[in-house]
Design an enzyme around this catalytic site. Structure first.
Site, short mmCIF file in Angstrom:
data_model
loop_
_atom_site.label_atom_id
_atom_site.label_comp_id
_atom_site.label_asym_id
_atom_site.label_seq_id
_atom_site.Cartn_x
_atom_site.Cartn_y
_atom_site.Cartn_z
N GLU A 116 -0.57 -2.86 -14.51
CA GLU A 116 -0.39 -2.00 -13.33
C GLU A 116 0.86 -1.12 -13.45
O GLU A 116 1.39 -0.65 -12.44
CB GLU A 116 -0.30 -2.85 -12.05
CG GLU A 116 -1.52 -3.72 -11.77
CD GLU A 116 -2.77 -2.93 -11.43
OE1 GLU A 116 -2.74 -1.69 -11.45
OE2 GLU A 116 -3.79 -3.58 -11.15
N HIS A 139 3.56 -6.37 -6.36
CA HIS A 139 2.13 -6.45 -6.05
C HIS A 139 1.70 -7.91 -6.08
O HIS A 139 2.09 -8.66 -6.98
CB HIS A 139 1.32 -5.65 -7.08
CG HIS A 139 -0.14 -5.96 -7.08
ND1 HIS A 139 -0.95 -5.74 -5.99
CD2 HIS A 139 -0.95 -6.50 -8.03
CE1 HIS A 139 -2.19 -6.11 -6.28
NE2 HIS A 139 -2.21 -6.58 -7.51
N HIS A 141 -1.59 -10.88 -4.42
CA HIS A 141 -2.90 -11.05 -3.81
C HIS A 141 -2.75 -11.90 -2.55
O HIS A 141 -3.36 -12.97 -2.43
CB HIS A 141 -3.87 -11.68 -4.81
CG HIS A 141 -4.04 -10.88 -6.07
ND1 HIS A 141 -4.59 -11.38 -7.23
CD2 HIS A 141 -3.72 -9.58 -6.34
CE1 HIS A 141 -4.61 -10.43 -8.16
NE2 HIS A 141 -4.07 -9.32 -7.65
N GLU A 169 7.98 -9.41 15.27
CA GLU A 169 8.92 -8.80 14.32
C GLU A 169 8.27 -7.76 13.39
O GLU A 169 8.98 -7.01 12.73
CB GLU A 169 9.62 -9.88 13.49
CG GLU A 169 8.70 -10.65 12.58
CD GLU A 169 9.50 -11.55 11.62
OE1 GLU A 169 8.85 -12.32 10.91
OE2 GLU A 169 10.74 -11.46 11.59
N HIS A 210 -8.49 -6.65 -2.79
CA HIS A 210 -7.67 -6.95 -3.98
C HIS A 210 -6.30 -7.54 -3.59
O HIS A 210 -5.99 -8.66 -3.96
CB HIS A 210 -7.51 -5.67 -4.82
CG HIS A 210 -6.74 -5.86 -6.08
ND1 HIS A 210 -7.00 -5.22 -7.25
CD2 HIS A 210 -5.66 -6.65 -6.34
CE1 HIS A 210 -6.17 -5.61 -8.20
NE2 HIS A 210 -5.34 -6.49 -7.67
O1 2HA Z 1 -1.91 -7.98 -13.16
O2 2HA Z 1 -2.87 -8.32 -10.22
O3 2HA Z 1 -3.91 -5.93 -10.18
C1 2HA Z 1 -2.96 -8.57 -12.52
C2 2HA Z 1 -3.24 -7.87 -11.26
C3 2HA Z 1 -3.94 -6.61 -11.36
ZN ZN Z 2 -3.78 -7.49 -8.54
#
Ligand code: 2HA
Ligand code: ZN
Length: 276
Positions: A116, A139, A141, A169, A210
């Protein structure tokens, strides 16, 4: 040279990856983090003139030329970062021409930066253009935010308003709301462009079905930003499971909250006229 594994920036990265794993937001190789560092910070720990490997990049990173980043590795598991930082993380510098990265430390088994990288670097460019102190892009999940993208309207205003209403908050922590991009293939320049475009206006960007991107000045603050939105999404999940909503924080109360904490809710997101 001091041991880079004791560097404060490396300890922060290790702790954050471990926390994200522990919270269940980065299963397998899910998630990635990039941390902008100054040359002065890294120079105590490595010879900045000693490039180990060079990797080409097919997007224009020239706005970040010469900048240093600590970045999680492609295909690496957050679960393993603490026990093997040099294998799972790497320290890179963006090449002078902006067309590649120079690896200065890490990825010790021949690895490369996160798949990414386009979304991360483009988001850094976008955030730095509005806040020169921005240093972190993260990033993950986050489970309940991800789940919400199946059941909730993906309209940014509607999505933001629900999160604001779930925990008092939230509006204070992310008055600019959350951005939402269309479903796109991860790892592509296209999703990088869509994400960074949103990052000019908001520090949180939802990737439907995602996960989420967050950006901020410090590792703690960026983690806290995602954590706060995820908590609101978790509350929303529980609220929906309990049944119809009987009362919530009104738009008038949200406006008063913003005033009290000196933050400006994103223009047009509160319906004040209708309530008055
Ligand atoms: O790197 O989360 O979006 C693994 C991920 C891809
Ligand atoms: Zn991801």
């Amino acid at each position: 040279m001091e041991n880079i594994e004791n560097a404060p920036f490396l300890r922060e990265m290790v702790d954050t990856a471990s926390n994200l794993y522990r919270l269940g937001w980065d299963e397998r190789n899910g998630g990635n983090i990039s941390y902008l560092l100054s040359e002065a910070e890294v120079a105590d720990y490595l010879d900045v003139n000693h490039v180990l490997r060079r990797i080409p990049m097919d997007f224009d990173g020239s706005a970040l030329a010469g900048k240093y980043f600590l970045v999680t590795g492609s295909g690496k598991y957050f679960k393993n970062v603490a026990k093997a930082p040099a294998e799972n993380l790497g320290l890179i510098r963006i090449a002078a021409a902006g067309d590649g990265v120079e690896i200065l430390w890490g990825y010790s088994d021949g690895g490369v930066p996160t798949s990414e990288l386009p979304s991360h670097l483009m988001s850094h460019i976008a955030r730095l253009s509005v806040n020169p102190k921005n240093r972190v892009v993260m990033h993950c999940h986050a489970t309940h935010l991800l789940a919400m993208t199946f059941t909730h309207d993906l309209d940014e205003r509607a999505f933001t308003r629900t999160l604001w209403q779930m925990c008092t908050e939230c509006l204070v922590v992310f008055p600019d709301g959350v951005g939402v991009v269309p479903w796109l293939i991860p790892g592509t320049n296209e999703i990088g462009m869509a994400t960074s475009d949103k990052m000019k206006e908001t520090r949180l960007v939802v990737w439907p079905h995602h996960g989420i991107y967050g950006a901020g000045e410090t590792m703690d603050e960026t983690f806290g930003l995602i954590e706060t939105a995820e908590k609101a999404a978790q509350v929303y999940t529980i609220v929906c499971a309990q049944g119809p909503i009987r009362q919530t924080i009104s738009d008038r109360q949200l406006a008063e909250l913003g005033e009290s904490f000196g933050v400006e809710p994103k223009a047009g997101y509160l319906d004040l006229v209708r309530e008055d």
